[in-house]
Design an enzyme around this catalytic site. Structure first.
Site, PDB file in Angstrom:
ATOM      1  N   ASP B 319       0.820  -1.216   0.000  1.00  0.00           N
ATOM      2  CA  ASP B 319       0.000   0.000   0.000  1.00  0.00           C
ATOM      3  C   ASP B 319       0.851   1.261   0.000  1.00  0.00           C
ATOM      4  O   ASP B 319       2.017   1.248   0.397  1.00  0.00           O
ATOM      5  CB  ASP B 319      -0.914   0.015   1.228  1.00  0.00           C
ATOM      6  CG  ASP B 319      -0.103  -0.091   2.512  1.00  0.00           C
ATOM      7  OD1 ASP B 319       0.833  -0.917   2.563  1.00  0.00           O
ATOM      8  OD2 ASP B 319      -0.390   0.654   3.464  1.00  0.00           O
ATOM      9  N   GLU B 320       0.239   2.326  -0.478  1.00  0.00           N
ATOM     10  CA  GLU B 320       0.752   3.688  -0.341  1.00  0.00           C
ATOM     11  C   GLU B 320       2.214   3.841  -0.745  1.00  0.00           C
ATOM     12  O   GLU B 320       3.009   4.409  -0.005  1.00  0.00           O
ATOM     13  CB  GLU B 320       0.597   4.160   1.120  1.00  0.00           C
ATOM     14  CG  GLU B 320      -0.844   4.235   1.572  1.00  0.00           C
ATOM     15  CD  GLU B 320      -0.959   4.808   2.988  1.00  0.00           C
ATOM     16  OE1 GLU B 320      -1.778   5.726   3.173  1.00  0.00           O
ATOM     17  OE2 GLU B 320      -0.236   4.348   3.883  1.00  0.00           O
ATOM     18  N   VAL B 321       2.562   3.319  -1.908  1.00  0.00           N
ATOM     19  CA  VAL B 321       3.947   3.474  -2.356  1.00  0.00           C
ATOM     20  C   VAL B 321       4.142   4.910  -2.866  1.00  0.00           C
ATOM     21  O   VAL B 321       3.451   5.352  -3.766  1.00  0.00           O
ATOM     22  CB  VAL B 321       4.287   2.463  -3.465  1.00  0.00           C
ATOM     23  CG1 VAL B 321       5.698   2.692  -3.979  1.00  0.00           C
ATOM     24  CG2 VAL B 321       4.115   1.043  -2.934  1.00  0.00           C
TER      25      VAL B 321
END
Lengths: 681, 681
Positions: B319-321
């Site tokens: 997630d949320e790279v």
């Protein structure tokens, strides 16, 4: 709005009250000087500690300081690193310990003194010994309080050392077992209030609680599976040593030993079969002091236990020997005749002499209760007085060392003030010479567990034990009861940070009784109650407390002392002392009105639970008492003496109200009685 | 009497209220029939249990029944033996389990159904599998309540099985570490409400929390010493299995992985130096997906972890790279160009495909957050939706298995009712075909721990998690919010018997803030407050929450949901619905008066502690709100609309009052606002 009204409680909150004017320390140190206008030391995340002196490398010192840092985090919520800094950096806490630990077990009289000096930049703890550092760290932690800058240590100078070298707690793990985590948190609490002896009453009629490798039937047949393994014993001893506490085992013989015979019937003075004593009515049997095989057994047993428990003292009980078995056994009577023992006391004296030799052979000093004191016993023994200060004085005069327990029986549910008034060197010991007084080493509180178990024992121990600890540590002239109660409340809160459950466990027990009903009515109801005192419950035939009797009644969930009732009594005293105008009685009136208003709230809760049913008369009596009190207040406000008939009737009903119901005492009765008496004058 | 008056609080007790008309069960079983007029089964010391069927010799069944017996003692105070009786004797509890456990790790979809039948002589629990017995024992224990005969089990027939097979909790032990005892008691609570997956978020920017023997620098350099040894991991997994809970590890990559680079900088996409993220402002770095050495490392690492964690699923985060590091790295940009990846999303997709192959090679199904779903990823993966039900629906339509977490973020401090309203098969998933719906396995609540730690996390999890557990277990039509809150309170109390600290820990935190002052004013003050919601605190620049920021403010000691405020709001609704006579508003009036009367009591406590100072405006605002409410009540009782100017002024000040102060919300504002609006009509 009945739904809402049903739960609306305009209640006086029965919260403990105190004006904190002193530092919240218990036991009070020997010398405390608050630095007037001095800046406090604020606890911030950068708080750090260093140790210097020969003790800097001492394992106990290092572990104690690290534990203190972790507790600092728990007490403040400020995450403090437990890493010990190099002394070169300016640490917020500088601990100087002059010596490293001696390798031997902690000895009676090992120095415990320390000095603590705190200003706005640093706290400095100085001790001659690691043990002194352990004590000083507790004082440091107890000083932490919220203040203007957050959590702070006050600017203060403290010099401290104990009054008595033997400050103990005796716990009875035979009647109800204490699992290891409970023993450990009890040790944490003991260390917090600077107690230094755990007296572990490991056997009694109701069960044998330690693993013997030589005589494994002891734990196999006499423990119901509830016993400490030797590894656990060593673990507890190490845990205690870290906290500056000696551990002394007690194996109570030749009385209080019925369960032994379930394992080794050949030790008994009477015919079998024998079993663990599970009910008060079960048969109790005494050990046979006439057989040589008894001493062979005890020699082997004590050899094993003396090696397991490193302390210099070894407690053999010796109390309350019932002579019946000896009287009824022809062989024992013949033995007495042969050896010209005039009575069974003399036979016990013979047993005690033999026992003392065995204990001494295994390198220990024998300790025992009053009864072991006989003219022909060596002076090396230690007498623990449960019968009163008279026997303490007698022992000292005869040159025997002794400790006091009489007056400090926590299981008798007395208020802290009563225990606090007891002093080993006052009363019948007051006339002793200075030399004789030296034989009185201090004392031990005792906690017998016929009617306490692992669930509620914390509340029997704490906080009252802290008041006894103060008596044993602090100077003789620290005796102010109001100050004691004020500091006791602060100490009680502080002890909760060690995960002691004297408050939380009782709350959960009452919540359990409330079931799904609102808990507050039961809380308000319970707040002015206390359990019956002394041995009333022990002799209660209805409940007949055995080791498996449920301890889940309301009385089991009530603290020994009602803070609300004490507050009320004090408020009544102040009111009566300062004139009795209506307005000045408003506080008392509010108390009475809210306790009375709570009765219709709580009765449905009591009626819904078969276990609480017995307490409905307590509730209706409370209502009556409160109404009597309100009538007295009205009379007082008029300034006209109340009608004599009214007075007589009310005093009679208050006498009834003062009697235990459901093993509970309504502790606002004395205050209301004072109001009625005052209204009648 | 000022001394007494100072502490006299005529307070409305803000105790949770409910009319218990249903059995106190949560999650509500699929089918419950109370036997009308049936005798309850009373819990006495002779309570006994036997097991029969092929499961009688199953270790998990035996241990579970014995644990249940020990808990029965804790829940009743009745000492019940944990010995399992022979089936020949008539036991009070007869457990029949048709099969023994399969030796493999618990699998998704293992049967959990059971039947429970209780009458006055016996409770019979029947299950096909040991897992079903584990579930049924929790229902049995939850049914125990005090009644006319003491502690009882009601006469009831229950048939039960879960709606969803995946019912989980994700805990983030990177931002704040959860020590093993806390993990274990969390598992106890999860089992109590029949959750069956612990999703262990073991790494994030702030720390790596598990021992790697292949890559020991991970725990040595990226954990601050707070990590689980592999022995501890195995111990936790075994503990979870005993309770019917699968354990799924998450190692979040390629984002959320900054701490890894403190140990292995060669994995990073940007230049060092790297460190554990300790403050929100610290630099965060992303893993380099372009180097073959990254995959060699991950292959070795996942090989080790796949062996340590036996579950079939392995969570890789995803997630949320943050693409910044990739954009700024010329070598990575060149790689993208070479492989024709149009953007960083495509690069992450490449990384995910590679990762999936590694995870599959080591025998696991890969799980990840929304972002791992890409058209070219195998159908064997599992999607965990944090962005909403839309992505859940999309995944299902594309034939991917998935679970829901959006709407169940416990760290966002929403009321239980909001979480309870979320259903994986309602909203955007409602239009799915029956076949597509099968891909939705259930869901997981998540507890991110930026602003929670081991001290207060219990209160963030419990009791709200029980409401989510009910959504995942109980039939779709179990949706009544009043019933939920009533049973939630009973469940909350029950969970305390498992030593969960959702109430006690916050009480101690507030007591710590009160210092030596009376605690009750702070309790009453706190009872109508809630912490700010959502990400307000996360983005708070003043406090800038890092891993060492103290979480010891008042807001940290406040439960996510105020029962008192909810009660007040409900009472206002009832009052306004039923006419507004003075008398019917008495309850509301009493509430408002007592909260107002408490303000002068609490302000000195707030003023004495630097940490509480920030809450003084909260107190003064409460006073203002209460007075506004009382004015509105007066206006309402006259039946004449209030003056428009008054209304306008009051609504404006209520809008101000509704704004957070000291990160706290005064939750009686909405109720008072309704009163003001009603008074103006």
């Amino acid at each position: 709005m009945t739904y809402l009204n049903r739960i609306l409680l305009f209640a006086v909150i029965a919260s403990p009250v105190y004006c904190q004017t002193e530092l919240p320390l218990m036991p009070m140190p020997a010398k405390v000087t608050v630095t007037a206008g001095g800046s406090p030391l604020t606890i911030e995340p950068d708080f750090s500690a260093s140790i210097q002196g020969a003790g800097a490398s001492d394992a106990r010192v290092r572990a104690s300081v690290q534990r203190a840092l972790a507790r600092l985090t728990a007490q403040t919520g400020v995450p403090v690193s437990t890493k010990l800094g190099a002394a070169a950096v300016t640490p917020k806490l500088l601990v100087t310990v002059e010596t490293a630990d001696h390798p031997a077990p902690q000895k009676l009289g090992d120095p415990e003194d320390y000095r603590l000096s705190i200003n706005g930049t640093q706290a400095r703890l100085n001790a001659r010994t690691p043990l002194g550092a352990v004590r000083g760290l507790e004082t440091l932690l107890q000083l932490v309080q919220p203040g203007k800058t957050g959590f702070e240590l006050p600017a203060v100078e403290i010099e401290d050392s104990p009054r008595f070298p033997w400050r103990g707690l005796s716990v009875d793990v035979s009647r109800h077992f204490m699992p290891v985590p409970l023993v450990k948190r009890t040790l944490d609490g003991m260390a917090a209030v600077k107690l230094n002896v755990l007296h572990w009453h490991l056997s009694d009629d109701e069960g044998f609680r330690v693993e013997s490798k030589r005589f494994p039937k002891l734990q196999q047949l006499a423990s119901d599976g509830m016993y400490y393994t030797q590894a656990e014993v060593r673990d507890v001893i190490a845990y205690a040593r870290e906290r500056g506490i000696r551990v002394i085992p007690e194996f109570d013989i030749p009385g209080h030993s019925t369960c032994w015979f379930a394992a080794y019937p050949e030790l008994a003075s009477a015919k079998g079969p024998y079993g663990i004593v599970r009910l008060p009515s079960d048969r109790r049997v005494t050990m046979d002091p006439t057989k040589e095989s008894t001493y062979v057994f005890l020699d082997g047993f004590i050899a094993e236990m003396a090696a397991l428990f490193p302390d210099a003292y070894f407690h053999v009980g010796g109390d309350e020997v019932d002579p019946t078995d000896w009287k009824e056994n022809a062989r024992i009577q013949a033995f007495m005749k042969l050896h010209k023992y005039p009575n069974e006391d003399a036979l016990q004296a013979y047993f005690t002499r033999r026992l003392q030799k065995i204990v001494a052979k295994h390198g220990k000093r024998m300790a025992g209760w009053d009864e072991i004191l006989r003219p022909d016993i060596p002076k090396s023994i230690l007498i623990q007085s449960w019968r009163g200060q008279k026997s303490l004085a007698e022992a000292a005069r005869q040159g025997y060392d002794s400790i006091l327990s009489a007056g400090w029986y926590l299981d008798l549910i007395q208020p802290a003030s009563e225990h606090y008034a007891v002093d080993p060197l006052k009363g019948e010991t007051a006339g002793l010479s200075a030399e004789e007084r030296k034989h009185i080493f201090g004392g031990e509180a005792t906690m017998w567990e016929e009617i306490a178990n692992a669930e509620n024992i914390d509340a029997k121990l704490w906080p009252r034990l802290a008041a006894i600890a103060e008596r044993l540590w602090s100077p003789e002239n620290v005796t102010d009861v109001n100050s004691m109660y004020s500091r006791l409340e602060a100490t009680s809160r502080w002890l909760e940070t060690l995960d002691l459950r004297h408050r939380s466990a009782l709350l959960l027990m009452r919540q359990r009784l409330a079931g799904t009903a609102p808990t507050q009515p039961l809380e308000i109801f319970a707040s002015i109650l206390e359990p019956v005192k002394g041995y009333t419950r022990h002799s209660d035939k209805t409940h007949s407390y055995g080791i498996n009797t449920p301890l889940n009644r309301l009385v089991d969930s009530i603290a020994p002392e009602s803070d609300a009732a004490r507050e009320f009594r004090d408020a009544v005293d102040r009111y009566l002392a300062n004139g009795t105008a209506r307005k000045s009685g408003a506080g008392i009136e509010a108390f009475l009105r809210s306790w009375s208003a709570n009765v219709p709230q709580v009765v449905p809760v009591l009626a819904a639970n078969g276990i609480l049913l017995e307490t409905i008369p307590v509730a209706t009596t409370i209502d009556e008492i409160c109404k009597t009190g309100l009538e007295a207040l009205t009379a007082l406000s008029t300034g006209k003496p109340a009608d004599a008939g009214w007075t007589q009737a009310k005093l009679a009903s208050l006498d009834e109200a003062a009697k235990p119901k459901a093993d509970l005492l309504i502790q606002i009765v004395p205050g209301v009685k004072k109001l009625v008496e005052a209204a009648s004058r």
